[in-house]
Motif scaffolding. Structure first.
Motif, PDB file in Angstrom:
ATOM      1  N   GLY A  60      -0.915   4.725  -9.130  1.00  0.00           N
ATOM      2  CA  GLY A  60      -0.571   4.649  -7.715  1.00  0.00           C
ATOM      3  C   GLY A  60      -1.776   4.426  -6.826  1.00  0.00           C
ATOM      4  O   GLY A  60      -1.748   3.607  -5.902  1.00  0.00           O
ATOM      5  N   VAL A  61      -2.841   5.169  -7.098  1.00  0.00           N
ATOM      6  CA  VAL A  61      -4.073   5.020  -6.313  1.00  0.00           C
ATOM      7  C   VAL A  61      -4.630   3.609  -6.483  1.00  0.00           C
ATOM      8  O   VAL A  61      -5.088   2.972  -5.523  1.00  0.00           O
ATOM      9  CB  VAL A  61      -5.118   6.075  -6.746  1.00  0.00           C
ATOM     10  CG1 VAL A  61      -6.477   5.768  -6.139  1.00  0.00           C
ATOM     11  CG2 VAL A  61      -4.656   7.470  -6.335  1.00  0.00           C
ATOM     12  N   ALA A  62      -4.572   3.085  -7.725  1.00  0.00           N
ATOM     13  CA  ALA A  62      -5.064   1.736  -7.996  1.00  0.00           C
ATOM     14  C   ALA A  62      -4.247   0.688  -7.238  1.00  0.00           C
ATOM     15  O   ALA A  62      -4.806  -0.262  -6.673  1.00  0.00           O
ATOM     16  CB  ALA A  62      -5.015   1.446  -9.500  1.00  0.00           C
ATOM     17  N   ALA A  87       0.838  -1.200   0.000  1.00  0.00           N
ATOM     18  CA  ALA A  87       0.000   0.000   0.000  1.00  0.00           C
ATOM     19  C   ALA A  87       0.873   1.250   0.000  1.00  0.00           C
ATOM     20  O   ALA A  87       0.584   2.235  -0.695  1.00  0.00           O
ATOM     21  CB  ALA A  87      -0.928  -0.002   1.214  1.00  0.00           C
ATOM     22  N   PHE A  88       1.959   1.221   0.751  1.00  0.00           N
ATOM     23  CA  PHE A  88       2.894   2.348   0.765  1.00  0.00           C
ATOM     24  C   PHE A  88       3.671   2.427  -0.543  1.00  0.00           C
ATOM     25  O   PHE A  88       4.017   3.517  -1.003  1.00  0.00           O
ATOM     26  CB  PHE A  88       3.862   2.221   1.946  1.00  0.00           C
ATOM     27  CG  PHE A  88       3.338   2.828   3.212  1.00  0.00           C
ATOM     28  CD1 PHE A  88       3.645   4.138   3.559  1.00  0.00           C
ATOM     29  CD2 PHE A  88       2.514   2.094   4.051  1.00  0.00           C
ATOM     30  CE1 PHE A  88       3.145   4.701   4.720  1.00  0.00           C
ATOM     31  CE2 PHE A  88       2.001   2.645   5.225  1.00  0.00           C
ATOM     32  CZ  PHE A  88       2.319   3.961   5.552  1.00  0.00           C
ATOM     33  N   ALA A  89       3.951   1.263  -1.165  1.00  0.00           N
ATOM     34  CA  ALA A  89       4.649   1.272  -2.451  1.00  0.00           C
ATOM     35  C   ALA A  89       3.844   2.031  -3.499  1.00  0.00           C
ATOM     36  O   ALA A  89       4.403   2.691  -4.380  1.00  0.00           O
ATOM     37  CB  ALA A  89       4.900  -0.166  -2.918  1.00  0.00           C
ATOM     38  N   GLY A  90       2.516   1.946  -3.395  1.00  0.00           N
ATOM     39  CA  GLY A  90       1.673   2.703  -4.320  1.00  0.00           C
ATOM     40  C   GLY A  90       1.877   4.201  -4.199  1.00  0.00           C
ATOM     41  O   GLY A  90       1.677   4.956  -5.160  1.00  0.00           O
ATOM     42  N   LEU A  91       2.299   4.648  -3.011  1.00  0.00           N
ATOM     43  CA  LEU A  91       2.529   6.074  -2.793  1.00  0.00           C
ATOM     44  C   LEU A  91       3.760   6.578  -3.546  1.00  0.00           C
ATOM     45  O   LEU A  91       3.917   7.780  -3.742  1.00  0.00           O
ATOM     46  CB  LEU A  91       2.668   6.364  -1.295  1.00  0.00           C
ATOM     47  CG  LEU A  91       1.439   6.015  -0.436  1.00  0.00           C
ATOM     48  CD1 LEU A  91       1.693   6.361   1.025  1.00  0.00           C
ATOM     49  CD2 LEU A  91       0.198   6.734  -0.952  1.00  0.00           C
ATOM     50  N   VAL A  92       4.649   5.640  -3.960  1.00  0.00           N
ATOM     51  CA  VAL A  92       5.795   6.035  -4.783  1.00  0.00           C
ATOM     52  C   VAL A  92       5.293   6.648  -6.096  1.00  0.00           C
ATOM     53  O   VAL A  92       5.827   7.648  -6.579  1.00  0.00           O
ATOM     54  CB  VAL A  92       6.715   4.830  -5.066  1.00  0.00           C
ATOM     55  CG1 VAL A  92       7.791   5.185  -6.088  1.00  0.00           C
ATOM     56  CG2 VAL A  92       7.357   4.340  -3.770  1.00  0.00           C
TER      57      VAL A  92
END
Length: 413
Positions: free
Chosen positions: A270-272, A96-101
Motif C-alpha cells: 500500500g505504501v509503495a 494515491a488514496f487507492a493505496g490506502l485500501v
C-alpha cells in the motif's frame, strides 16, 4: 503453511548481488514498462517508482521478503478512463488514496488475522472482478492490434501484432529456464525488429534525448469523484497480493504470512502504491515473474531485490531509455496485450476453480452473474455528480451481495 524446505541464504559478494539484481530487473522489465506505455504515463517514472516502491516495501517488512514490486496490470483500464476523464494529475490523486485500501486491509489483518480477508473477499467476490478487469481491456487490445486511431495501415498492424503475439506465445510455451520468464520481452523485441524492416520507427526522439534527465514527476490533484471511482479497484490486487506472498513463501520455504506477517506485506504494498502515485507512476504490485526467477535461480537473498530496485532507479535517470521505449509502436503493444489481458481474466477463472466455487449454487450464481453483466455491459450508477462504473462498481456490488445474500446451509457448516 509448513516450513519443510527452509532455504538457506547463500553468502554472496556485493558484485554478484548487483549482477543478480540486474537480472531480476530484466525479468520484470517488459511488464514493468508495458503499463506506462499503454496508459500514456512516463516509462522512466515507472522505473523510478518501482525502485522506490520496492525499497519502501523492504522497509515495511524488515527486508525479509525477496520480492520485487512494479507496475500493476489491474489498474490499466481505470487509469485509462481516469486520464481521459480527469487528466493524469487527478488520476494520480485517486490512485494515491487507492493505496490506502491496502493500509486499511493491513490493519484488518493485524486485528482479526489473515482469515478476515477470506471472509470479506472470498473467491466468489474476487474471481469475477478479476475476470472483468481482463475482459474490460480486451477491446483496447484489439483496437491497438488493428492500428485503430493510429497512422499504421491495417495490413502492417495485423502483420506486426500477430507476429508479436505468436512470438510471445511460443516463448511462453516452448522455452525453458530464464527465457520462459520473459516472453513479453521477446515478443516486443521481435515485433520491434519487424517494424524496423517495415520502416515504421522514427529514431529521432532517441537522438534528441539527453543521456541524463530527471524522470517526469506529476504533482497529484485530488477530486472526490476520481477517488471514489478508484478506491474499490484496489481490492482485487490486494487480495491477489496474498497469493503472491504465499507463492514466495512456498518457493523459499519460509512462512512470510506469519513473519514478517501479512499485515506488514500489505502495508508495504500500500505504501509503495501511494508513493508511486504521488510521483506520477503506476500503482505497484508484487511480480510473479520475479518470484519465478527466484525459484529458478535459488537466489533467496532479499538484498538482491534491493539491488534490483537500485538498478531501476538508476536507469530511470537515463533519458535515452525512456525515449527508446516511446518509439515502440502501439501495434507491437497490441499484440502483447492480446495475451496479457486474456491471462488476467484466466487468473479470475482459476480463482473460482481452485477454490471449487459451485457456480450452479443460487447464491454464487447470482453474485457472479450480476458482476459479469454489470462489467461487460458497462453498467453505471449516478449519485448526484458522482458516478460509479466499471471495475469499481463491480467490486462494490460483489462485496455487498456477498454480505447480504444468505449462505447455503453447506457453506455455513
Amino acid at each position: 503453511m509448513t516450513n519443510q524446505t527452509n532455504a538457506p541464504i547463500e553468502v554472496q559478494s556485493k558484485a554478484k548481488q548487483a549482477f543478480v539484481g540486474l537480472q531480476m530487473l530484466f525479468v520484470a522489465f517488459g511488464a514493468l514498462v508495458l503499463v506506462p506505455l499503454i496508459t500514456g504515463l512516463n516509462a522512466n517514472t515507472a522505473l523510478l517508482t518501482a525502485g522506490i516502491g520496492t525499497l519502501l516495501f523492504q522497509l515495511c517488512t524488515g527486508k525479509q521478503v525477496p520480492i520485487f514490486l512494479a507496475s500493476s496490470f489491474a489498474f490499466i483500464a481505470p487509469m485509462q478512463y481516469g486520464i481521459q476523464t480527469w487528466g493524469i494529475a487527478v488520476t494520480m490523486g485517486g490512485l494515491a488514496f487507492a493505496g490506502l485500501v491496502y493500509v486499511a486491509l493491513s490493519a484488518l489483518v493485524k486485528m482479526r488475522g489473515a482469515g478476515a480477508l477470506q471472509r470479506i473477499f472470498p473467491p466468489v467476490v474476487v474471481g469475477p472482478v478479476i475476470i472483468i478487469i481482463g475482459m474490460g481491456l480486451a477491446p483496447t487490445a484489439v483496437d491497438m492490434a488493428l492500428g485503430k486511431n493510429s497512422a499504421y495501415s491495417y495490413n502492417d498492424a495485423v502483420l506486426v501484432s500477430m507476429v508479436t503475439l505468436l512470438t510471445t506465445l511460443c516463448v511462453a510455451i516452448f522455452s525453458k529456464g530464464m527465457m520462459k520468464l520473459i516472453p513479453i520481452m521477446f515478443g516486443i523485441a521481435v515485433g520491434y525488429i519487424l517494424c524496423l524492416f517495415l520502416g515504421l520507427i522514427d529514431f529521432q526522439p532517441v537522438l534528441n534525448a539527453p543521456w541524463f534527465s530527471l524522470p517526469e514527476i506529476t504533482t497529484p490533484e485530488f477530486k472526490l469523484e476520481a477517488i471514489l471511482y478508484l478506491l474499490p479497484i484496489a481490492i482485487a490486487p490486494a487480495v491477489e497480493h496474498v497469493g503472491g506472498i504465499m507463492a514466495i513463501s512456498s518457493v523459499t520455504g519460509k512462512d512470510f504470512i506469519r513473519k514478517p506477517g501479512l499485515h506488514r506485506t500489505l502495508l508495504g504494498d500500500g505504501v509503495a502504491t501511494t508513493a508511486a502515485s504521488l510521483l506520477g507512476g503506476p500503482p505497484n504490485t508484487t511480480y510473479a515473474e520475479v518470484t519465478g526467477a527466484v525459484m529458478l535461480t535459488r537466489n533467496f537473498n532479499p538484498n538482491i531485490m534491493t539491488w534490483a530496485a537500485v538498478w531501476a532507479i538508476g536507469i530511470s535517470f537515463c533519458g535515452k531509455v525512456g525515449a527508446f521505449l516511446s518509439t515502440i509502436p502501439t501495434i507491437v503493444m497490441g499484440g502483447i496485450m492480446m495475451l496479457v489481458f486474456g491471462s488476467i481474466a484466466v487468473v479470475g477463472m482459476s480463482t473460482l476453480i481452485r477454490d471449487k466455487v459451485d457456480v450452479t449454487e443460487a447464491r454464487n450464481l447470482c453474485i457472479i452473474s450480476v458482476v459479469m453483466t454489470f462489467g461487460i455491459g458497462g453498467m453505471f450508477v449516478n449519485v448526484g455528480e458522482l458516478s460509479l462504473k466499471g471495475i469499481s462498481l463491480c467490486a462494490v456490488v460483489a462485496i455487498v451481495l456477498n454480505l447480504l445474500l444468505p449462505k447455503a446451509k453447506n457453506q455455513m457448516e
